[in-house]
Enzyme design. Structure first.
Site, PDB file in Angstrom:
ATOM      1  N   THR A 133     -91.213  -2.083  -5.183  1.00  0.00           N
ATOM      2  CA  THR A 133     -90.835  -1.418  -6.422  1.00  0.00           C
ATOM      3  C   THR A 133     -89.412  -0.869  -6.355  1.00  0.00           C
ATOM      4  OG1 THR A 133     -91.328   0.544  -7.799  1.00  0.00           O
ATOM      5  CG2 THR A 133     -91.914   0.672  -5.486  1.00  0.00           C
ATOM      6  N   LYS A 162     -94.349   3.184  -0.374  1.00  0.00           N
ATOM      7  CA  LYS A 162     -93.825   1.830  -0.560  1.00  0.00           C
ATOM      8  C   LYS A 162     -92.542   1.626   0.247  1.00  0.00           C
ATOM      9  CE  LYS A 162     -95.011  -1.146  -2.743  1.00  0.00           C
ATOM     10  NZ  LYS A 162     -95.892  -2.291  -2.355  1.00  0.00           N
TER      11      LYS A 162
END
Length: 349
Positions: A133, A162
């Site tokens: 992301t 992430k």
């Protein structure tokens, strides 16, 4: 015919990717834990397709992943599996670390061991593609865009988890030689998105005449990417991306949250008007901003466009109208999510 091991392939982006890959003649082994965001209804068109093998399981289960790799001998692993909702990460960060960090580590170790066991040709062609992301980069000011060299500065437990998984993927390439690829995408929208995310949430509430919650002043900016375009970009990177590289994927569609909501309202005014001539925009309600809410994201995808000749096929206007139309035509899918029945069958309820 390529065989892919896709993890998280019953979630929003993963399922769209699986449907696209199967439609184009691929073979997919689909591993998904089926947490709340995994929805087998999305994969119903593939129920009788022998090129789609669904397995319920955890990416952190190394024995299971090893067995699937050895049994099906995939050409690539494509990792979508992740906890992904920022609000949920604020309320319970441990689950995000467990799946996004520890789970990714297990998947990487199993993939490395499988890759090492292959003959020269198969080992050379194998790829591990990790889907990430733009939130790992933090928040932008009024100018500039995220590039592949932007320093990481995650601001939520979700984006921190992430970022950690991205670093593990990089480390496995540089330490062990695992042929990895990473993509960092902007905000996705489109069919089959779980209705806790902004666009499907607003569509559903607006159709029901409920208040439309907008965080803070609504001026937070995101670059919006239609999910089908994201899936085509991933496949392009999988086929032609340079091993060890990262590719940013954006929609070239920066919009403030309030603009997104008002665009949906205008579309629904035309397609599903409220009674007594009321405008959907009158339902907008500003609510307290969430903690650590990044102000602006924007993706520079020129590397992807230049090296691999990819560009989004949808403008925001065409993509958001197609999305609204999909939700209007597929209320049964959304209702089964809202009432929980999409999970009851697999739980034996």
């Amino acid at each position: 015919m390529k065989t892919l091991l896709v993890t998280g392939g019953a979630g929003f982006i993963g399922a769209n990717f699986v449907l696209q890959a199967i439609a184009d003649g691929g073979r997919v082994v689909n591993l998904d834990k089926l947490t709340y965001a995994g929805n087998l209804d999305t994969l119903a068109p593939l129920s009788d397709n022998d090129r789609h093998i669904f397995v319920q399981g955890d990416i952190g289960d190394r024995d299971l992943v090893h067995r699937l790799l050895v049994e099906h001998r995939p050409d690539a692993v494509v990792n979508f599996a992740a906890e992904s909702h920022v609000d949920r990460s604020i309320d319970g960060p441990a689950a995000f670390v467990h799946t996004n960090v520890v789970g990714t580590l297990g998947l990487l170790e199993a993939s490395r061991d499988y890759w090492r066991s292959q003959e020269d040709m198969a080992r050379e062609q194998f790829r591990f593609l990790h889907v990430s992301t733009d939130e790992v980069y933090g928040s932008l000011g009024a100018d500039g865009k995220f590039s592949e060299t932007t320093p990481y500065a995650p601001n939520s437990p979700y984006s921190a988890s992430k970022a950690a998984s991205d670093h593990l993927v990089r480390a496995f390439h540089h330490t062990y030689g695992l042929p990895t690829l990473t993509t960092n995408c902007s905000n996705n929208y489109g069919p089959f998105q779980f209705p806790e995310k902004l666009i499907p949430l607003i569509i559903q509430k607006a159709m029901s005449g409920q208040p439309l919650p907008v965080y803070g002043d609504g001026m937070n900016i995101r670059d919006w990417l239609f999910v089908g375009d994201h899936c085509s970009a991933i496949r392009r990177v999988l086929d032609g991306g340079r091993v060890g590289e990262t590719y940013n994927v954006g929609g070239n569609a920066e919009r403030t949250n309030i603009t997104v909501v008002k665009t949906i309202c205008a579309l629904l005014d035309a397609k599903r008007p409220l009674s007594e001539g009321r405008k959907h925009e009158s339902l907008i309600t500003h609510v307290k901003d969430r903690p650590g809410h990044d102000r602006r994201y924007a993706i520079d995808s020129s590397k992807l466009q230049g090296e691999l000749s990819w560009k989004p096929s949808h403008t925001f206007e065409s993509g958001i109208e197609a999305t609204v139309d999909w939700y209007l035509a597929n209320q049964a899918w959304t209702q089964r999510v809202l009432d929980g029945s999409y999970r009851m069958e697999r739980l034996g309820v």
